[in-house]
Design an enzyme around this catalytic site. Structure first.
Site, PDB file in Angstrom:
ATOM      1  N   LYS A 176       0.829  -1.254   0.089  1.00  0.00           N
ATOM      2  CA  LYS A 176       0.191  -0.109  -0.204  1.00  0.00           C
ATOM      3  C   LYS A 176       0.789   1.338  -0.051  1.00  0.00           C
ATOM      4  O   LYS A 176       0.684   2.462  -0.838  1.00  0.00           O
ATOM      5  CB  LYS A 176      -0.935  -0.190   1.259  1.00  0.00           C
ATOM      6  CG  LYS A 176      -1.446   1.246   1.600  1.00  0.00           C
ATOM      7  CD  LYS A 176      -2.262   0.994   2.692  1.00  0.00           C
ATOM      8  CE  LYS A 176      -1.701   1.029   3.934  1.00  0.00           C
ATOM      9  NZ  LYS A 176      -0.843   1.987   4.444  1.00  0.00           N
ATOM     10  N   THR A 177       1.900   1.221   0.830  1.00  0.00           N
ATOM     11  CA  THR A 177       2.807   2.819   1.045  1.00  0.00           C
ATOM     12  C   THR A 177       3.545   2.531  -0.436  1.00  0.00           C
ATOM     13  O   THR A 177       3.466   3.845  -0.543  1.00  0.00           O
ATOM     14  CB  THR A 177       3.676   2.325   2.187  1.00  0.00           C
ATOM     15  OG1 THR A 177       2.990   2.143   3.429  1.00  0.00           O
ATOM     16  CG2 THR A 177       4.417   3.651   2.286  1.00  0.00           C
TER      17      THR A 177
ATOM     18  N   ASP B 123      -4.554   8.212   3.219  1.00  0.00           N
ATOM     19  CA  ASP B 123      -4.286   7.011   3.329  1.00  0.00           C
ATOM     20  C   ASP B 123      -5.066   6.344   4.817  1.00  0.00           C
ATOM     21  O   ASP B 123      -5.709   6.917   5.391  1.00  0.00           O
ATOM     22  CB  ASP B 123      -2.746   6.890   4.163  1.00  0.00           C
ATOM     23  CG  ASP B 123      -1.931   5.810   4.452  1.00  0.00           C
ATOM     24  OD1 ASP B 123      -2.499   4.476   3.955  1.00  0.00           O
ATOM     25  OD2 ASP B 123      -1.018   5.592   5.265  1.00  0.00           O
ATOM     26  N   GLU B 124      -5.194   4.890   4.730  1.00  0.00           N
ATOM     27  CA  GLU B 124      -5.843   4.304   5.634  1.00  0.00           C
ATOM     28  C   GLU B 124      -7.442   4.785   5.666  1.00  0.00           C
ATOM     29  O   GLU B 124      -7.886   5.013   7.157  1.00  0.00           O
ATOM     30  CB  GLU B 124      -5.319   4.185   7.124  1.00  0.00           C
ATOM     31  CG  GLU B 124      -3.818   3.805   7.380  1.00  0.00           C
ATOM     32  CD  GLU B 124      -3.805   2.155   7.119  1.00  0.00           C
ATOM     33  OE1 GLU B 124      -4.690   1.740   7.009  1.00  0.00           O
ATOM     34  OE2 GLU B 124      -2.705   1.787   7.745  1.00  0.00           O
TER      35      GLU B 124
ATOM     36  N   GLN C 228      -9.549  -4.429   7.344  1.00  0.00           N
ATOM     37  CA  GLN C 228      -8.775  -4.039   8.392  1.00  0.00           C
ATOM     38  C   GLN C 228      -9.181  -2.954   9.121  1.00  0.00           C
ATOM     39  O   GLN C 228      -8.699  -2.249   9.971  1.00  0.00           O
ATOM     40  CB  GLN C 228      -7.448  -3.812   8.089  1.00  0.00           C
ATOM     41  CG  GLN C 228      -6.625  -5.041   7.490  1.00  0.00           C
ATOM     42  CD  GLN C 228      -5.246  -4.752   7.240  1.00  0.00           C
ATOM     43  OE1 GLN C 228      -4.453  -4.534   8.019  1.00  0.00           O
ATOM     44  NE2 GLN C 228      -4.736  -4.925   5.733  1.00  0.00           N
TER      45      GLN C 228
ATOM     46  N   ARG D 181      -0.497 -10.580  10.440  1.00  0.00           N
ATOM     47  CA  ARG D 181       0.836 -10.288  10.858  1.00  0.00           C
ATOM     48  C   ARG D 181       1.907 -11.081  10.673  1.00  0.00           C
ATOM     49  O   ARG D 181       3.128 -10.804  10.759  1.00  0.00           O
ATOM     50  CB  ARG D 181       0.923  -9.799  12.425  1.00  0.00           C
ATOM     51  CG  ARG D 181      -0.376  -8.573  12.843  1.00  0.00           C
ATOM     52  CD  ARG D 181      -0.238  -7.549  12.052  1.00  0.00           C
ATOM     53  NE  ARG D 181      -1.273  -7.477  10.904  1.00  0.00           N
ATOM     54  CZ  ARG D 181      -1.226  -6.728   9.833  1.00  0.00           C
ATOM     55  NH1 ARG D 181      -0.583  -5.775   9.766  1.00  0.00           N
ATOM     56  NH2 ARG D 181      -2.282  -6.913   8.905  1.00  0.00           N
TER      57      ARG D 181
END
Length: 763
Positions: free
Chosen positions: A29-30, A221-222, A252, A611
């Protein structure tokens, strides 16, 4: 662009209209955000015309650094990139006059805000035990994040009914006075930075137009974590040009308790009707088995944007599921597995993470790791015995055992609040210093030491002295567990923390309950080892050693990470243990009120699993000591949501999959029925436990020894209430002094005084 996969490249190259990028866990994503900004700059956008909003300063710094490596610092430095609050505070300082402020307004942090609310509650003559500042602050914050001003709050019948139910009908008056005081003082709190930005744009169309034109492209973002206010401001800035790209993952979305609204991302393509949807579905982090297991879990949610995350990493092992007999054994299993994996795979401590639903669960795992001298850190929080509420209770215990303990005295003389302020405490200290005696000595004879206090204060001091003296009189009469419970209740701590259900207070309640559980565990263990009575000083001796170990002065980052699943979002680890997977714990009992809440809990579990890079372990305990008694629990319904082909059940579970993961809803079977099915499964699959050569010699030597009055002899297998299954390797003594040495599968070798030991012989 060659460094991007096809899906990432498509998302980066589309800049002609609104776009929603659904980025699965570990999908880069980043990278997409940074490359998209670099691409916009390459296409001729001026850096100052690009607005990128993040949720943390760390994320903003990381993106800006990455962009600088791509396009150079000279361009990157002029980007409008930062958190919602930092960016909007810049705008508000420039436009302050339009909303009646000067550009020099100050910003209150949470403690400043709470302090002012506390002062207002006192000024209004309200009971701060009912109108808790933290609870009032949470209600005001929630109102602001929904863009509800004081006047609207006061006239909202539904909000008023909710406040009445909480016995806080005057919150609306406190909100109004707090609002006015902040205006008078030229102050904004964190929530105001969002609220006033919305009001600035809403009430001043020309200013809104100026910034909408200035920011030719907006990236967020997010986006699944945005609240109502943030969502509305983004719309204010982008509704006309619609050059906006939001990135996130609805799977998420786990922060509704902070005001996050999953509908913002789910309904994005309805609000921006020409929006393009891009899905980043390749997971670069985890093995194929972990990714597939997570997919099979999250597909059970109804409210979601469907995607099929995949991995081209190695197939990997199946996710291992462990059934522990008790929470104590669960801690032992995890600690043993870490030791085993470090030895087999040469892993570092920092490769491991233990994830739990609530902070209170850390105690069991901290103690299991300490026992083996394994280094660990609590991420985003304090070690169990360093938490404020725990230190407060321990201070009571210390003062009860030793009334001359000055630090304990000062810590709790006015906690919970009993009207004994700092001025009075300072007078006691001065009198004690002058007479060279302890503070307690002065308290016991106020007149003799000439303490200059009025009658009302003297009565409060006497009530406190009598309370502690009464507890002290039971130090060698009641056992540690009985006295500890009594202190928590009669001191007022219990009433203090159980007055409301804010997330902050719920965590404190869970921690206090876990401390009491810990005292019970301590007493039971010592009793089984042969001590008839275990008193509070014994427990304090143990705790002082544990607390001392909490102080880790080493600079090494090579430590096992313990954290809540909420804290783990955005992180990754080679090996992850997700623990406490039981009904009413994970999912939380509070999540069963609605399908929406249950689905958020499932998303939280999805975050936990994703994770893990290589190893993922899931565990649950069949019994926990909770709320003063042993409870038998059901395994989490979420375990059944994972396709069984991605799971490997531990020994004792393979032959009873349906018994362990019932298809029916948990409420349709009693806890005792599940307890029996667990025991039957264990009995069927029990096998001899291998011991050392010395232990085998002891077994051989005593193999012919007769059974004692407890029916125990060497070589037998037993099932213990807390330690699980074990094999008797030695028996000694007679009658009430009869002891058995038992090698447990996970808890190691323990010597038990049989008259106190809670077990049954299996064979």
């Amino acid at each position: 662009m060659d460094e991007l996969n096809d899906s990432q490249r498509e998302a980066v190259l589309y800049v002609d209209g609104p776009s929603l990028v659904i980025a699965g866990a570990g999908s880069g994503k980043t990278r997409v955000l940074t490359y998209k900004i670099a691409y916009l700059l390459e296409q001729g956008y001026h850096p100052g015309s690009i607005l990128a909003l993040t949720f943390t300063n760390k994320a903003a710094r990381e993106m800006k650094d990455r962009i600088a490596k791509l396009v150079g610092w000279e361009q990157a430095r002029y980007l409008w990139m930062g958190t919602f609050h930092s960016i909007f505070s810049r705008i508000l300082r420039k436009e302050a006059e339009a909303i009646g402020f000067t550009s020099n307004f100050t910003i209150y942090d949470q403690s400043d805000s709470r302090s002012l609310i506390k002062a207002i509650i006192k000024e209004m003559g309200l009971d701060d035990k009912v109108y808790k500042p933290a609870s009032v602050q949470a209600r005001i914050s929630n109102a602001k994040n929904h863009l509800i001003l004081p006047q609207a709050y006061a006239s909202d019948a539904e909000l008023f009914r909710a406040d009445q139910t909480a016995r806080m009908s005057r919150v609306r008056d406190i909100y109004l006075r707090y609002w006015e005081r902040c205006r008078q003082a030229e102050v904004m709190d964190f929530d105001d930075l969002l609220l006033y930005t919305f009001l600035l744009f809403d009430q001043n169309p020309e200013i809104c137009r100026k910034y909408a034109e200035r920011f030719e492209y907006v990236l967020v973002d997010e986006y699944q974590d945005t609240n109502f206010a943030q969502h509305r401001i983004v719309w204010q800035l982008t509704s006309e040009r619609q050059r906006v790209c939001v990135v996130g993952d609805d799977a998420q979305s786990i922060y509704s308790f902070r005001g996050a609204n999953i509908d913002n991302i789910l309904k994005f393509t309805r609000q921006y009707q020409d929006a393009r949807l891009f899905k980043l579905e390749q997971n670069y982090r985890s093995t194929q088995n972990i990714v597939n297991a997570a997919n099979s879990l999250i597909e059970k949610n109804q409210e979601q944007i469907r995607k099929e995350v995949f991995s081209e990493n190695e197939q990997g092992e199946r996710i291992k599921v462990f059934s522990a007999y008790s929470d104590v054994e669960e801690g032992e299993i995890v600690a043993n597995k870490i030791v085993e994996l470090r030895r087999k795979e040469k892993m570092t401590y920092s490769d491991f993470a233990i994830l739990y639903r609530t902070n209170a669960q850390s105690r069991i795992f901290e103690e299991a790791l300490r026992k083996r001298s394994l280094p660990y850190r609590i991420y985003g929080g304090l070690s169990f015995y360093q938490r404020k509420e725990i230190k407060d209770v321990i201070a009571y215990f210390r003062l009860v055992v030793n009334p001359n303990d000055e630090e304990a005295f000062k810590r709790i003389i006015n906690y919970p609040a009993r009207g004994i302020g700092d001025t009075t405490v300072n007078k006691i200290i001065a009198a004690a210093t002058e007479a060279n005696v302890s503070l307690w000595t002065v308290l016991c004879d106020v007149e003799h030491y000439g303490l200059p206090v009025n009658k009302s204060t003297r009565n409060k001091l006497e009530a406190f002295r009598q309370l502690i003296a009464d507890f002290s009189g039971h130090v060698v009469i009641a056992d540690a567990y009985e006295l500890g419970q009594d202190i928590v209740r009669r001191s007022g701590i219990f009433s203090e923390i159980y007055q409301d259900r804010t997330p902050e207070n719920l965590a404190r309640q869970e921690n206090i309950a876990e401390l009491v559980n810990g005292i019970h565990d301590f007493c039971e263990s010592r009793r089984e080892e042969g001590d008839e009575r275990i008193y509070l000083p014994d427990f304090l001796s143990e705790v002082s050693l544990l607390s001392d170990q909490d102080t880790d002065d080493s600079d090494s980052d090579d430590k096992i990470t313990l954290m809540t699943v909420h804290s783990a979002k955005g992180l990754e680890f080679h090996t992850v243990f997700v623990v406490g997977l039981e009904e009413d714990l994970f999912p939380s009992a509070l999540a069963k009120n609605s399908l929406r809440e249950l689905e958020e809990e499932r998303r939280l579990f999805y975050v936990a699993i994703t994770r893990a890079e290589k190893h993922c372990f899931l565990s649950f305990a069949r019994s926990r000591f909770r709320y003063g008694h042993m409870e038998f629990g059901n395994p989490s319904c979420f375990l059944r949501d994972i396709d069984s082909k991605y799971l490997e059940l531990s020994q004792g579970m393979q032959s009873s999959y349906r018994a362990v993961f019932p298809i029916r809803k948990p409420s349709e079977e009693t806890r005792s029925q599940h307890s029996n099915s667990f025991k039957q499964a264990g009995e069927k699959n029990l096998r001899p436990i291998e011991g050392t050569l010395q232990e085998k010699a002891v077994i051989k030597e005593n193999a012919s020894s007769p059974k004692n009055t407890f029916g125990v002899c060497v070589g037998q297998s037993i099932e213990h209430e807390r330690f699980g299954f074990g094999e008797v390797i030695n028996v000694e003594g007679t009658g009430e002094n009869c002891k058995a040495t038992v090698r447990f599968r996970n808890a190691g070798v323990k010597q038990l005084l049989l008259k106190f030991a809670r077990f049954k012989v299996v064979k």
